[in-house]
Enzyme design. Structure first.
Site, mmCIF file in Angstrom:
data_model
loop_
_atom_site.group_PDB
_atom_site.id
_atom_site.type_symbol
_atom_site.label_atom_id
_atom_site.label_comp_id
_atom_site.label_asym_id
_atom_site.label_seq_id
_atom_site.Cartn_x
_atom_site.Cartn_y
_atom_site.Cartn_z
ATOM 1 N N SER A 94 0.865 -1.194 0.000
ATOM 2 C CA SER A 94 0.000 0.000 0.000
ATOM 3 C C SER A 94 0.888 1.226 0.000
ATOM 4 O O SER A 94 1.922 1.239 0.673
ATOM 5 C CB SER A 94 -0.876 0.041 1.261
ATOM 6 O OG SER A 94 -1.791 -1.024 1.274
ATOM 7 N N ASN A 96 0.220 5.002 0.813
ATOM 8 C CA ASN A 96 -0.682 6.067 1.273
ATOM 9 C C ASN A 96 -0.301 6.394 2.705
ATOM 10 O O ASN A 96 0.330 5.588 3.385
ATOM 11 C CB ASN A 96 -2.138 5.571 1.249
ATOM 12 C CG ASN A 96 -2.330 4.287 2.029
ATOM 13 O OD1 ASN A 96 -2.134 3.188 1.477
ATOM 14 N ND2 ASN A 96 -2.676 4.387 3.294
ATOM 15 N N MET A 100 -0.519 0.142 5.011
ATOM 16 C CA MET A 100 -1.526 -0.917 5.052
ATOM 17 C C MET A 100 -2.449 -0.774 6.267
ATOM 18 O O MET A 100 -3.522 -1.359 6.313
ATOM 19 C CB MET A 100 -0.849 -2.288 5.110
ATOM 20 C CG MET A 100 -0.336 -2.798 3.790
ATOM 21 S SD MET A 100 0.104 -4.533 3.957
ATOM 22 C CE MET A 100 0.641 -4.909 2.288
ATOM 23 N N THR A 105 -7.295 -5.632 8.535
ATOM 24 C CA THR A 105 -8.414 -6.228 9.273
ATOM 25 C C THR A 105 -8.288 -5.958 10.763
ATOM 26 O O THR A 105 -9.275 -6.036 11.494
ATOM 27 C CB THR A 105 -8.432 -7.761 9.023
ATOM 28 O OG1 THR A 105 -8.396 -7.974 7.614
ATOM 29 C CG2 THR A 105 -9.669 -8.411 9.593
ATOM 30 N N ALA A 107 -6.547 -7.667 13.101
ATOM 31 C CA ALA A 107 -6.368 -8.795 14.019
ATOM 32 C C ALA A 107 -5.026 -8.653 14.732
ATOM 33 O O ALA A 107 -3.987 -8.512 14.076
ATOM 34 C CB ALA A 107 -6.434 -10.113 13.262
ATOM 35 N N HIS A 423 1.728 -10.428 5.136
ATOM 36 C CA HIS A 423 2.482 -10.388 6.394
ATOM 37 C C HIS A 423 3.959 -10.677 6.143
ATOM 38 O O HIS A 423 4.540 -11.528 6.785
ATOM 39 C CB HIS A 423 1.954 -11.464 7.366
ATOM 40 C CG HIS A 423 0.550 -11.269 7.821
ATOM 41 N ND1 HIS A 423 -0.187 -12.282 8.408
ATOM 42 C CD2 HIS A 423 -0.248 -10.181 7.800
ATOM 43 C CE1 HIS A 423 -1.393 -11.831 8.716
ATOM 44 N NE2 HIS A 423 -1.462 -10.558 8.359
ATOM 45 N N ASN A 457 7.360 -5.348 10.019
ATOM 46 C CA ASN A 457 7.381 -6.804 10.162
ATOM 47 C C ASN A 457 8.744 -7.355 9.759
ATOM 48 O O ASN A 457 9.126 -8.452 10.157
ATOM 49 C CB ASN A 457 6.279 -7.430 9.311
ATOM 50 C CG ASN A 457 4.901 -6.897 9.689
ATOM 51 O OD1 ASN A 457 4.678 -6.553 10.848
ATOM 52 N ND2 ASN A 457 3.993 -6.817 8.729
ATOM 53 N N THR A 469 1.447 -7.580 13.042
ATOM 54 C CA THR A 469 1.560 -6.129 13.252
ATOM 55 C C THR A 469 1.684 -5.762 14.738
ATOM 56 O O THR A 469 2.463 -4.879 15.098
ATOM 57 C CB THR A 469 0.365 -5.403 12.622
ATOM 58 O OG1 THR A 469 0.240 -5.858 11.270
ATOM 59 C CG2 THR A 469 0.557 -3.903 12.618
HETATM 60 P P1 FAD Z 1 3.034 -0.255 6.021
HETATM 61 O O1 FAD Z 1 1.734 -0.165 6.745
HETATM 62 O O2 FAD Z 1 3.124 -1.153 4.878
HETATM 63 O O3 FAD Z 1 3.512 1.205 5.644
HETATM 64 C C1 FAD Z 1 4.707 1.437 4.924
HETATM 65 C C2 FAD Z 1 4.615 2.829 4.306
HETATM 66 O O4 FAD Z 1 5.913 3.181 3.808
HETATM 67 C C3 FAD Z 1 3.659 2.927 3.112
HETATM 68 O O5 FAD Z 1 2.677 3.882 3.398
HETATM 69 C C4 FAD Z 1 4.564 3.373 1.947
HETATM 70 O O6 FAD Z 1 3.917 4.301 1.103
HETATM 71 C C5 FAD Z 1 5.733 4.000 2.665
HETATM 72 N N1 FAD Z 1 7.001 3.980 1.888
HETATM 73 C C6 FAD Z 1 7.600 2.910 1.322
HETATM 74 N N2 FAD Z 1 8.760 3.275 0.749
HETATM 75 C C7 FAD Z 1 8.901 4.610 0.945
HETATM 76 C C8 FAD Z 1 9.901 5.564 0.599
HETATM 77 N N3 FAD Z 1 11.038 5.211 -0.019
HETATM 78 N N4 FAD Z 1 9.699 6.869 0.933
HETATM 79 C C9 FAD Z 1 8.566 7.246 1.587
HETATM 80 N N5 FAD Z 1 7.588 6.369 1.958
HETATM 81 C C10 FAD Z 1 7.763 5.071 1.652
HETATM 82 N N6 FAD Z 1 -1.811 -7.304 9.814
HETATM 83 C C11 FAD Z 1 -2.183 -7.819 11.011
HETATM 84 O O7 FAD Z 1 -1.357 -7.944 11.915
HETATM 85 N N7 FAD Z 1 -3.479 -8.165 11.246
HETATM 86 C C12 FAD Z 1 -4.432 -8.089 10.281
HETATM 87 O O8 FAD Z 1 -5.599 -8.426 10.522
HETATM 88 C C13 FAD Z 1 -4.051 -7.589 9.001
HETATM 89 N N8 FAD Z 1 -4.963 -7.491 8.017
HETATM 90 C C14 FAD Z 1 -4.604 -6.929 6.831
HETATM 91 C C15 FAD Z 1 -5.588 -6.772 5.845
HETATM 92 C C16 FAD Z 1 -5.278 -6.088 4.671
HETATM 93 C C17 FAD Z 1 -6.336 -5.923 3.618
HETATM 94 C C18 FAD Z 1 -3.973 -5.542 4.505
HETATM 95 C C19 FAD Z 1 -3.641 -4.752 3.257
HETATM 96 C C20 FAD Z 1 -2.991 -5.729 5.463
HETATM 97 C C21 FAD Z 1 -3.289 -6.435 6.620
HETATM 98 N N9 FAD Z 1 -2.344 -6.635 7.622
HETATM 99 C C22 FAD Z 1 -2.703 -7.182 8.829
HETATM 100 C C23 FAD Z 1 -0.936 -6.229 7.457
HETATM 101 C C24 FAD Z 1 -0.674 -4.906 8.192
HETATM 102 O O9 FAD Z 1 -1.478 -3.901 7.672
HETATM 103 C C25 FAD Z 1 0.800 -4.604 8.098
HETATM 104 O O10 FAD Z 1 1.477 -5.607 8.851
HETATM 105 C C26 FAD Z 1 1.182 -3.241 8.691
HETATM 106 O O11 FAD Z 1 0.471 -2.192 8.090
HETATM 107 C C27 FAD Z 1 2.683 -3.019 8.506
HETATM 108 O O12 FAD Z 1 3.007 -1.761 9.044
HETATM 109 P P2 FAD Z 1 4.308 -0.981 8.603
HETATM 110 O O13 FAD Z 1 4.319 0.282 9.373
HETATM 111 O O14 FAD Z 1 5.507 -1.849 8.770
HETATM 112 O O15 FAD Z 1 4.204 -0.755 7.032
#
Ligand code: FAD
Length: 518
Positions: A94, A96, A100, A105, A107, A423, A457, A469
């Site tokens: 994702s 934005n 994500m 969801t 969980a 994940h 992760n 997460t």
């Molecule tokens: P992300 O949320 O992936 O955010 C990373 C961000 O970094 C993004 O916004 C991206 O735009 C930005 N980025 C990347 N590269 C650059 C760059 N070079 N410069 C600037 N910005 C950048 N997890 C669970 O544990 N339980 C659940 O029930 C679950 N359900 C899910 C259901 C769906 C439909 C989805 C899509 C995901 C689900 N997940 C779930 C996964 C969970 O959303 C992710 O584990 C979590 O969002 C990871 O967090 P994060 O902060 O590591 O990265």
């Protein structure tokens, strides 16, 4: 949004998902003068930023927000875009504000048994998991009124609870959601994690701003380059600390692009195999329940589609994580679909703990650029013999669970395409020593690069089966505490030269922690 308003901050965080936002919030709370820049390559979807798209009431607006998150690739699940990796065909990202976390969801099960990280002290990890649950507003009781949820859990408990410790028995799924008095639900995005930090002038959130490179000076991260993706303009930003929280594929990509290339970078890529099945509660149970409550589909239009989410915790004896969701209609065509009572169709997803190997990896090509101008990715991922055995065992386990719930809807369970879990883990994993098998220490500090933390992760080193997460947010809480210490022990703004003495002390603390492992 244009480029950030200043050229110097105490902390720059790249990536505004749940883990990057946790760093922002923890540093905001514990260092009252720190000025923080949060960058994301994707657009802002909500005000305050980072809100979950499920909270957008208008379906058209919600669909627009999802599409805006779907980056440069073909759309995957709503709000995600497909990476296009043949070895992980369902891998999706994702792009934005909120990452994500605006689409998930929610969980949030706690890890157990072999999922836990041996070199992080257990009591400390539990305290960080508690803080993570607070930050994500995790609640196990938001769907207590869901129809048939107790019935489903009772049936699963009868099959699976024998011999389990109390806290690892079948239970309602802890979810990052808040039930409102009117019966509606508010889903936690990163707006919830950021809390007051999202509206304070000490924190600046720059959307549509890509970080193409972390800037280094003699082994110390001294800031980042930022590219405005609308105008193409670039600017150098200095900072006393940098956190890269850009997901499990783009965090190692950014480190690689910055010339930070420890041997474990991108390796140990871990995508949990996921097996799904579905069952329908027996008709006599549904009929009896209807007689007791007088509930019919027409009378109870307020039931939410996500009603009734149950949890079968991972244990070393039952090494699968079960996510059981009651659906408001059948996921497969039924001859008499109109007769399906809300909550009577039960989807069962069993996640396996992947056999983690260094060969499963994402590599980067310095000669080919992706749609953002970053080094192109190539994913290598395969199931080992142990994985294939675990997958067969999981199929058997989920088939037994479906039969215990009621009448299975398919002949046999189905293994989803690799990458479906969303994940992805391990690609900048933490370790107790800099021995070539990890990228960062137990506080998420990148080995041999002062002032640089990684989050997501990707820092999880163990083969988890549960949704990761909550664990990665807990590890971000831990990392943020060490980052606050770092900021406190270095005076003034942008003082890379002033960091040296304090960072030497920090390294010896790390060594002490590491000798306490496992
Ligand atoms: P992300 O949320 O992936 O955010 C990373 C961000 O970094 C993004 O916004 C991206 O735009 C930005 N980025 C990347 N590269 C650059 C760059 N070079 N410069 C600037 N910005 C950048 N997890 C669970 O544990 N339980 C659940 O029930 C679950 N359900 C899910 C259901 C769906 C439909 C989805 C899509 C995901 C689900 N997940 C779930 C996964 C969970 O959303 C992710 O584990 C979590 O969002 C990871 O967090 P994060 O902060 O590591 O990265």
């Amino acid at each position: 949004m244009s480029l950030p308003s200043a050229t110097s901050y105490d902390l720059v965080v790249v990536g505004s998902g749940p883990t990057g936002s946790t760093y922002v919030r923890e540093v905001y709370d514990h260092h009252p003068t720190a000025r923080i820049l949060l960058l994301d390559a994707g657009p802002r979807l909500s005000d305050p930023p980072g809100g979950h798209v499920k909270n957008i009431p208008d379906p058209g607006e919600r669909a627009r927000a999802q599409r805006a998150s779907e980056g440069p690739g073909p759309a995957g699940r709503p709000g995600t875009w497909l990476l296009g990796a043949p070895d992980l065909p369902a891998a999706a990202l994702s792009t934005n504000v909120g990452g994500m976390g605006a689409h998930w969801t929610g969980a949030c099960p706690r890890p157990g048994g072999g999922e836990r990280i041996g070199f992080v002290p257990a009591a400390e990890m539990d305290a960080h998991l508690t803080r993570a649950e607070q930050l994500l507003c995790v609640d196990s009781h938001a769907f207590d009124q869901a129809p048939f949820a107790d019935e489903v859990r009772g049936r699963l408990s009868a099959l699976l609870d024998a011999g389990r410790p109390v806290h690892r028995r079948v239970a309602p799924m802890p979810l990052a959601v808040t039930g409102r008095p009117d019966g509606a639900h508010v889903w936690s995005g990163t707006d919830v994690v950021l809390g007051p930090a999202a509206r304070d002038e000490r924190v600046e959130i720059a959307d549509r701003c890509l970080c193409p490179r972390v800037v280094l000076d003699a082994g110390t991260a001294t800031g980042v380059m930022v590219r405005d993706l609308v105008t193409g303009e670039e600017r150098a930003i200095t900072a006393r600390a940098v956190v890269v929280a850009a997901d499990a594929l783009r965090t190692p990509q950014l480190l690689h692009a910055s010339g930070i290339r420890p041997p474990a970078l991108g390796r140990y890529l871990n995508d949990q195999p996921q097996i799904v099945h579905a069952a329908r509660l027996p008709d006599d149970v549904v009929t009896a329940h209807r007689a007791v409550t007088g509930r019919t589909r027409d009378e109870d239009g307020a039931i939410v589609p996500q009603s009734g989410v149950s949890w079968v915790p991972y244990t070393d004896a039952h090494p699968f994580h079960g996510q059981v969701m009651q659906l408001d209609a059948s996921p497969v065509p039924l001859a008499d679909d109109t007769a399906v009572e809300p909550g009577a169709i039960v989807g069962l997803g069993w996640f396996c703990a992947k056999d983690v190997t260094a060969d499963d990896r994402v590599e980067f090509d310095d000669t080919t650029a992706d749609a953002y101008g970053m080094p192109a990715m190539r994913v290598h991922h395969r199931y080992t013999e142990r994985d294939l055995t675990a997958i067969e065992q999981a199929k058997k386990a989920v088939a037994e669970a479906a039969a215990a719930v009621g009448v299975p809807l398919d002949d046999s369970p189905v293994l989803l395409p690799a990458g479906s879990s969303l994940h992805y883990q391990g690609t900048t994993r933490m370790g107790p020593a800099d021995d070539g098998t990890s990228v960062c220490d137990g506080h998420s500090r990148v080995w041999n690069t002062r002032g640089l933390w990684v989050a997501g992760n990707n820092v999880i080193p163990t083969a988890t089966a549960c949704n990761p997460t909550l664990t990665s947010v807990a590890l971000a809480v831990r990392g943020a505490r060490s980052l606050v210490d770092h900021l406190r022990s270095t005076a003034g703004h942008g003082g890379a030269a002033r960091q040296t003495a304090a960072d030497t002390a920090e390294t010896s603390r790390t060594d002490t922690d590491q000798t306490a492992a496992p």
